[in-house]
Design a protein around this motif. Sequence first.
Motif, PDB file in Angstrom:
ATOM      1  N   TRP A 308     -17.653  40.708  -1.585  1.00 49.82           N
ATOM      2  CA  TRP A 308     -16.809  41.810  -2.030  1.00 49.82           C
ATOM      3  C   TRP A 308     -16.630  42.838  -0.921  1.00 49.82           C
ATOM      4  CZ3 TRP A 308     -18.667  43.226  -7.691  1.00 49.82           C
ATOM      5  CH2 TRP A 308     -18.460  42.120  -8.515  1.00 49.82           C
ATOM      6  N   TRP A 309     -17.729  43.168  -0.249  1.00 48.04           N
ATOM      7  CA  TRP A 309     -17.654  44.143   0.844  1.00 48.04           C
ATOM      8  C   TRP A 309     -16.733  43.637   1.954  1.00 48.04           C
ATOM      9  CZ3 TRP A 309     -19.054  43.262   5.939  1.00 48.04           C
ATOM     10  CH2 TRP A 309     -18.951  44.381   6.788  1.00 48.04           C
ATOM     11  N   PRO A 315      -9.301  45.217   5.096  1.00 50.98           N
ATOM     12  CA  PRO A 315      -8.000  45.897   5.015  1.00 50.98           C
ATOM     13  C   PRO A 315      -8.103  47.381   4.672  1.00 50.98           C
ATOM     14  CG  PRO A 315      -8.396  44.730   2.993  1.00 50.98           C
ATOM     15  CD  PRO A 315      -9.592  44.465   3.868  1.00 50.98           C
ATOM     16  N   GLY A 316      -9.330  47.891   4.500  1.00 52.90           N
ATOM     17  CA  GLY A 316      -9.475  49.308   4.195  1.00 52.90           C
ATOM     18  C   GLY A 316      -9.283  49.650   2.737  1.00 52.90           C
ATOM     19  N   PRO A 318     -10.797  50.852  -0.570  1.00 52.03           N
ATOM     20  CA  PRO A 318     -12.014  51.647  -0.711  1.00 52.03           C
ATOM     21  C   PRO A 318     -12.923  51.321  -1.889  1.00 52.03           C
ATOM     22  CG  PRO A 318     -10.134  52.908  -1.465  1.00 52.03           C
ATOM     23  CD  PRO A 318      -9.587  51.617  -0.926  1.00 52.03           C
ATOM     24  N   ARG A 319     -12.404  50.648  -2.917  1.00 46.85           N
ATOM     25  CA  ARG A 319     -13.281  50.423  -4.079  1.00 46.85           C
ATOM     26  C   ARG A 319     -12.991  49.107  -4.792  1.00 46.85           C
ATOM     27  NH1 ARG A 319     -10.823  53.900  -9.037  1.00 46.85           N
ATOM     28  NH2 ARG A 319      -8.749  54.279  -8.187  1.00 46.85           N
ATOM     29  N   VAL A 320     -14.048  48.603  -5.401  1.00 51.46           N
ATOM     30  CA  VAL A 320     -13.993  47.399  -6.222  1.00 51.46           C
ATOM     31  C   VAL A 320     -14.377  47.794  -7.640  1.00 51.46           C
ATOM     32  CG1 VAL A 320     -14.996  45.125  -6.666  1.00 51.46           C
ATOM     33  CG2 VAL A 320     -14.567  45.862  -4.312  1.00 51.46           C
ATOM     34  N   VAL A 321     -13.568  47.418  -8.607  1.00 55.92           N
ATOM     35  CA  VAL A 321     -13.900  47.624 -10.021  1.00 55.92           C
ATOM     36  C   VAL A 321     -14.323  46.275 -10.584  1.00 55.92           C
ATOM     37  CG1 VAL A 321     -13.042  48.263 -12.300  1.00 55.92           C
ATOM     38  CG2 VAL A 321     -12.340  49.576 -10.278  1.00 55.92           C
ATOM     39  N   ALA A 322     -15.542  46.201 -11.068  1.00 57.60           N
ATOM     40  CA  ALA A 322     -16.108  44.934 -11.527  1.00 57.60           C
ATOM     41  C   ALA A 322     -16.288  44.929 -13.036  1.00 57.60           C
ATOM     42  CB  ALA A 322     -17.443  44.678 -10.849  1.00 57.60           C
ATOM     43  N   GLY A 323     -15.819  43.859 -13.671  1.00 59.79           N
ATOM     44  CA  GLY A 323     -16.072  43.635 -15.085  1.00 59.79           C
ATOM     45  C   GLY A 323     -17.223  42.657 -15.234  1.00 59.79           C
ATOM     46  N   PHE A 324     -18.308  43.084 -15.846  1.00 62.23           N
ATOM     47  CA  PHE A 324     -19.478  42.206 -16.042  1.00 62.23           C
ATOM     48  C   PHE A 324     -19.352  41.552 -17.407  1.00 62.23           C
ATOM     49  CE2 PHE A 324     -20.853  45.100 -12.735  1.00 62.23           C
ATOM     50  CZ  PHE A 324     -21.521  44.251 -11.867  1.00 62.23           C
ATOM     51  N   THR A 336     -17.720  50.618 -11.009  1.00 61.70           N
ATOM     52  CA  THR A 336     -16.969  50.793  -9.772  1.00 61.70           C
ATOM     53  C   THR A 336     -17.917  50.810  -8.580  1.00 61.70           C
ATOM     54  OG1 THR A 336     -15.196  52.023 -10.854  1.00 61.70           O
ATOM     55  CG2 THR A 336     -15.430  52.317  -8.473  1.00 61.70           C
ATOM     56  N   PHE A 337     -17.596  50.034  -7.566  1.00 63.36           N
ATOM     57  CA  PHE A 337     -18.382  49.991  -6.331  1.00 63.36           C
ATOM     58  C   PHE A 337     -17.528  50.524  -5.195  1.00 63.36           C
ATOM     59  CE2 PHE A 337     -20.143  46.790  -9.096  1.00 63.36           C
ATOM     60  CZ  PHE A 337     -21.513  46.912  -8.928  1.00 63.36           C
ATOM     61  N   HIS A 338     -18.012  51.575  -4.546  1.00 64.70           N
ATOM     62  CA  HIS A 338     -17.311  52.135  -3.396  1.00 64.70           C
ATOM     63  C   HIS A 338     -17.774  51.395  -2.141  1.00 64.70           C
ATOM     64  CE1 HIS A 338     -15.470  55.432  -5.670  1.00 64.70           C
ATOM     65  NE2 HIS A 338     -16.604  55.452  -6.356  1.00 64.70           N
ATOM     66  N   ILE A 339     -16.824  50.863  -1.408  1.00 66.34           N
ATOM     67  CA  ILE A 339     -17.140  50.027  -0.253  1.00 66.34           C
ATOM     68  C   ILE A 339     -18.030  50.771   0.743  1.00 66.34           C
ATOM     69  CG2 ILE A 339     -16.149  48.749   1.691  1.00 66.34           C
ATOM     70  CD1 ILE A 339     -15.770  47.496  -1.129  1.00 66.34           C
TER      71      ILE A 339
END
Length: 425
Positions: A308-309, A315-316, A318-324, A336-339
């Motif tokens: 994910w990182w 490409p810059g 900034p964040r990944v929103v993950a559904g578990f 939400t994970f901030h890179i």
Amino acid sequence: MDPHRSSISCHSHQSSYKRQRDDSGRSPRENKHFRTNTQHQYRSESALGQNPLSCRTLSTRRELYERDFPVYKQPVEVGCFSLDSERRFFNDSRQMRYYVEPDRNPNFNLRDGYRDRFIKRDDSVKERLDHILRWIVANKSKINPTGAAASPRALEVDFVTWRGHLTKLLTTPYETREGWLLAVTRFRGTFYISEVETEAARRERENRTERHEEMMYWGYKFEQYTCADNTHSLPDPGGVVNTNEAFCTVVQTRLADHRLLFSGEVDCRDKDPKAPAAPACYVELKTSAEICTPKQRSNFHRFKLLKWWAQSFLPGVPRVVAGFRDQEGVVVSVETFHISKISHLIKNEYNCWKPTVCMNFCCDFLSFVKRVVTEDSPRVVYLFSWDPYKDVTYSAHRDSQYCFLPHWYVEEMTRSEDSQYEPKA
């Protein structure tokens, strides 16, 4: 001193020759393209005053890349394009979607629509770099700065590729299961990198279980629950999921002295009109199994967050929103994970991955490509091969099945470049 020298394994011509192979597993003695082209390559290197028996492999040992983080310039979006429901190219943002934040415990049913509202892209069709090349032809003025007409290059970049290919390079020092094949062609001074499906990947694709196919659908379904077609609408989870459709950003950046132009699919953007300019407004959407034990959390940090990182950092985004989700495909929580903060999340994991190792390996691989790929011709492909726990090796091929630059692109770029030098009436 060559700053990359410590991470290159140098071997004699004979020993490296024995290790060379193409993706069919044949030895170089069975590959008629290999000997012809390596002989040509040695002549080219000798003509340049270089050692003809230069380093033939690139090590992937992690400790060799634990040095200062390389310079990585903030990626700049220079354009975008869309692919419609029939995979047709459009030089615009018509497929852009907008992120609608879900509840923290949304109970999305990811299995919904798999049987009756799903149009799956044919992943046996290999598109190579064709969509990026169509964008380049339509947008050459956005790539080359004013006054670059006197340059011998058709493009003012060193590398053109997909973001996904660079992601594979970043994760290589920590990958233990899947190898890769990357085809490289040098044309008018620019190196084009395209992936070739490995035999193992082909077998995996052709023998996926029904459960695996459905779980791949779950990621697209999560996007449908969280994306709207415009800033004023809401998501429509009752619609059809069509994985032919895509919105892609095209970015330029620089890794050390390597100028990069690459494209990657973007899931959606922030719908706030005050959001920063692209690519900082983009959001990556992911699904993952819910985490119930410390072991599962450790594995999530070590393996899932690495990919994910890498995918978003390049490409810059900034964040990944993950559904578990649970085992039945129901999303039970969203996070939400901030890179920029992922490296802090993993710092206490034993023997975990390091961003600096990823980026330094990618940088050294690109330097390796520049040294190896000496012949400038769309008819010549250098095939770089890697399997877990081994070094990166390569073979050279002329007029082979690996050629991937289409005739229309070669003709267009040659014609447009030559026209710059025609005397004006």
